[in-house]
Design an enzyme around this catalytic site. Structure first.
Site, PDB file in Angstrom:
ATOM      1  N   ARG A  90      40.825  28.511  45.471  1.00 51.62           N
ATOM      2  CA  ARG A  90      39.607  28.497  44.667  1.00 51.62           C
ATOM      3  C   ARG A  90      39.849  26.929  44.766  1.00 51.62           C
ATOM      4  O   ARG A  90      38.949  26.106  43.652  1.00 51.62           O
ATOM      5  CB  ARG A  90      40.457  29.082  43.115  1.00 51.62           C
ATOM      6  N   ARG A 162      36.179  41.127  29.023  1.00 54.50           N
ATOM      7  CA  ARG A 162      37.678  40.210  28.590  1.00 54.50           C
ATOM      8  C   ARG A 162      37.068  39.184  28.279  1.00 54.50           C
ATOM      9  O   ARG A 162      36.356  38.665  27.431  1.00 54.50           O
ATOM     10  CB  ARG A 162      37.051  39.771  30.206  1.00 54.50           C
TER      11      ARG A 162
END
Ligand code: AMP
Length: 218
Positions: A90, A162
């Site tokens: 990431r 979410r």
């Protein structure tokens, strides 16, 4: 095809969906750091408790935790025939760590697939995304809702939004992506490993692309 690939793309670019379509054709491990972290949150492990507040805010979890988690995951049996990494690396320091991990295992990456999509398409997609809280199946409130409202078609689990798919958190996750993750494009491009795939079309675009590469022997 021995495939070791990473998928790079902003949240909502369909990394999970593209990985699933590759996984259906090729028996390699689909390793999603976001999924592993969410399982840890659900199970209430120490890692899950530490990770949760970063995840809820759309921030990255600390590199040392993620790298230790990936070192263990890549050593598991199912990863030995190849893998698709979804959500890792990431940032550049995770990419360096991955490169040393693979060197230590005498393995190399085949490609870094970049899923290209605009921020506005991501926001539109993610605010409509719903997931099963038990098995992780993905739905869309507009284009692909579960047959019974709020109930997963596959396992009967509860289908929810979410916490990090709310618009303010999505904008934050996009900002984190542009600052931390986008430099990986240059990182893998300069190593001749980057493959660009449009991410606003078919859910198997990455699979088709990888198969076309194999067919042309590249
Ligand atoms: P994802 O499902 O990939 O969007 O990940 C959800 C959240 O998990 C992210 O917003 C981060 O908080 C955390 N996360 C997932 N993968 C990583 C990673 N490689 N490094 C740091 N944090 C991560």
């Amino acid at each position: 095809m021995a495939m070791r690939i990473i998928l790079i793309g902003p949240p909502g670019s369909g990394k999970g969906t593209q990985a699933t379509s590759i996984r259906e054709k090729h028996p390699i491990a689909h390793i999603s750091t976001g999924d592993i972290l969410r399982e840890n949150v659900r199970a209430g492990t120490e890692l899950g408790q530490t990770a949760k507040r970063f995840m809820d805010a759309g921030q990255l979890v600390h590199d040392n935790l993620i790298i230790a988690m990936m070192r263990a995951r890549l050593a598991e049996d199912d990863a030995q025939n190849g893998f698709i990494l979804d959500g890792f690396p990431r940032n550049v320091s995770q990419a360096d760590a991955l490169s040393s991990l693979l060197d230590g295992m005498s393995l190399r990456l085949d490609a870094a697939v970049l899923l290209e999509i605009s921020d506005e398409t991501v926001v539109r997609r993610l605010t409509c995304r719903r997931v099963c809280s038990s098995c992780g199946s993905i739905y869309n409130a507009l284009s692909h809702p579960p047959k019974a409202r709020g109930v997963c078609d596959s396992c009967g689990g509860r289908v929810v939004q979410r916490a990090d798919d709310q618009e303010s958190v999505i904008r934050n996750r996009l900002a984190v992506y542009h600052k931390e993750t986008a430099p990986l494009v240059e990182y893998y491009e300069s190593r001749g490993m980057l493959r660009r795939v449009p991410a606003d079309g078919e859910s198997n675009a990455a699979l088709k692309y990888l198969e076309s590469l194999r067919a042309s022997g590249k």
